[in-house]
Motif scaffolding. Structure first.
Motif, PDB file in Angstrom:
ATOM      1  N   ILE A   1       0.840  -1.204   0.000  1.00 23.74           N
ATOM      2  CA  ILE A   1       0.000   0.000   0.000  1.00 23.74           C
ATOM      3  C   ILE A   1       0.877   1.257   0.000  1.00 23.74           C
ATOM      4  O   ILE A   1       0.558   2.244  -0.664  1.00 23.74           O
ATOM      5  N   ILE A   2       1.992   1.204   0.700  1.00 24.22           N
ATOM      6  CA  ILE A   2       2.921   2.346   0.686  1.00 24.22           C
ATOM      7  C   ILE A   2       3.529   2.500  -0.704  1.00 24.22           C
ATOM      8  O   ILE A   2       3.650   3.618  -1.221  1.00 24.22           O
TER       9      ILE A   2
ATOM     10  N   GLN B   1       2.138   1.622  -3.575  1.00 22.85           N
ATOM     11  CA  GLN B   1       1.099   2.161  -4.441  1.00 22.85           C
ATOM     12  C   GLN B   1       0.869   3.641  -4.144  1.00 22.85           C
ATOM     13  O   GLN B   1       0.665   4.438  -5.057  1.00 22.85           O
ATOM     14  N   TRP B   2       0.932   4.006  -2.887  1.00 22.10           N
ATOM     15  CA  TRP B   2       0.741   5.390  -2.456  1.00 22.10           C
ATOM     16  C   TRP B   2       1.820   6.305  -3.042  1.00 22.10           C
ATOM     17  O   TRP B   2       1.512   7.341  -3.653  1.00 22.10           O
ATOM     18  N   ILE B   3       3.083   5.912  -2.869  1.00 20.35           N
ATOM     19  CA  ILE B   3       4.195   6.737  -3.354  1.00 20.35           C
ATOM     20  C   ILE B   3       4.233   6.774  -4.884  1.00 20.35           C
ATOM     21  O   ILE B   3       4.398   7.841  -5.485  1.00 20.35           O
TER      22      ILE B   3
ATOM     23  N   GLY C   1       1.746   6.251  -6.999  1.00 19.86           N
ATOM     24  CA  GLY C   1       0.594   7.014  -7.488  1.00 19.86           C
ATOM     25  C   GLY C   1       0.780   8.503  -7.311  1.00 19.86           C
ATOM     26  O   GLY C   1       0.404   9.300  -8.180  1.00 19.86           O
ATOM     27  N   TRP C   2       1.364   8.889  -6.176  1.00 18.74           N
ATOM     28  CA  TRP C   2       1.618  10.305  -5.930  1.00 18.74           C
ATOM     29  C   TRP C   2       2.596  10.862  -6.958  1.00 18.74           C
ATOM     30  O   TRP C   2       2.412  11.973  -7.472  1.00 18.74           O
TER      31      TRP C   2
ATOM     32  N   LEU D   1       1.587  14.969  -0.364  1.00 21.37           N
ATOM     33  CA  LEU D   1       1.411  13.537  -0.153  1.00 21.37           C
ATOM     34  C   LEU D   1       0.193  13.274   0.732  1.00 21.37           C
ATOM     35  O   LEU D   1      -0.582  12.345   0.480  1.00 21.37           O
TER      36      LEU D   1
ATOM     37  N   TYR E   1      -2.923  13.829  -1.346  1.00 24.61           N
ATOM     38  CA  TYR E   1      -3.079  12.722  -2.294  1.00 24.61           C
ATOM     39  C   TYR E   1      -3.695  11.502  -1.602  1.00 24.61           C
ATOM     40  O   TYR E   1      -4.468  10.763  -2.201  1.00 24.61           O
ATOM     41  N   THR E   2      -3.383  11.311  -0.318  1.00 28.51           N
ATOM     42  CA  THR E   2      -3.872  10.155   0.431  1.00 28.51           C
ATOM     43  C   THR E   2      -5.395  10.077   0.450  1.00 28.51           C
ATOM     44  O   THR E   2      -5.960   8.985   0.419  1.00 28.51           O
TER      45      THR E   2
ATOM     46  N   PHE F   1      -6.243   8.416  -5.645  1.00 24.33           N
ATOM     47  CA  PHE F   1      -5.653   7.352  -4.826  1.00 24.33           C
ATOM     48  C   PHE F   1      -6.721   6.358  -4.376  1.00 24.33           C
ATOM     49  O   PHE F   1      -6.550   5.144  -4.490  1.00 24.33           O
TER      50      PHE F   1
ATOM     51  N   VAL G   1      -6.838   2.301  -5.206  1.00 20.22           N
ATOM     52  CA  VAL G   1      -6.760   1.316  -4.117  1.00 20.22           C
ATOM     53  C   VAL G   1      -7.981   0.406  -4.136  1.00 20.22           C
ATOM     54  O   VAL G   1      -7.865  -0.824  -4.118  1.00 20.22           O
TER      55      VAL G   1
END
Length: 168
Positions: free
Chosen positions: A21-22, A24-26, A28-29, A46, A49-50, A55, A59
């Motif tokens: 998930i981290i 995908q988060w980074i 995607g950002w 960031l 974006y969360t 995002f 997810v």
């Protein structure tokens, strides 16, 4: 160290989940930052974006497919037979869970609440996975509609809602 030995599977799976998930988060950002630069728009932090529809849509799109696969697998392996498969019931064996009505020491209390609750308990994994699929589907759908609406506004086109296009 006993906690690691007794809970190794949970710890490793939580670690893998957190890592994915981290990641995908980074990732995607970074994609969103490149898109913002390309279109001359302000870059989201960031944190912003969360909770952004971009995002959340990505997810829950992933989770939607995973929960659908797991729900289908659980329900189908409970109903259908595949001779020789460890996941399938043995077609020649007596029915499983014939003693589900009996109250055994340490058994969940719900088994003593009546036949409806026993039936619900017996199907609980499939039901929960189906519910998680449904919730993921709804969140993916609504957040994707928000992304589409934002893109339509940015390109001076008709905006969208979850139900479809709206006239300007």
């Amino acid at each position: 160290m006993r906690i690691l030995r007794d809970n190794g599977l949970t710890i490793v799976l939580l670690g893998l989940f957190a890592g994915s998930i981290i990641g995908q988060w980074i990732a995607g950002w970074n994609v969103e930052m490149e898109e913002a630069h390309r279109h001359g728009q302000a870059v989201l932090s960031l944190g912003a974006y969360t909770v952004s529809p971009e995002f959340l849509s990505s997810v829950f799109e992933n989770w939607e497919s995973e929960f659908l696969q797991m729900a289908a697998y659980v329900v189908l392996t409970a109903v259908l037979v595949q001779r020789g498969s460890a996941e399938s019931k043995d077609p020649d064996a007596p029915p499983r869970d014939t003693d589900i009505q009996e109250s055994k020491p340490g058994a969940p209390a719900i088994l003593n609440w009546g036949s409806f609750w026993r039936a619900l308990y017996a199907r609980s994994l499939g039901l929960v996975l189906g519910l998680l699929f449904f919730l993921s589907f709804i969140i993916h759908w609504t957040q994707s509609a928000r992304v589409a609406a934002q893109e339509a506004i940015a390109h001076c086109e008709a905006t969208f809602t979850e139900a479809g296009a709206l006239p300007q």
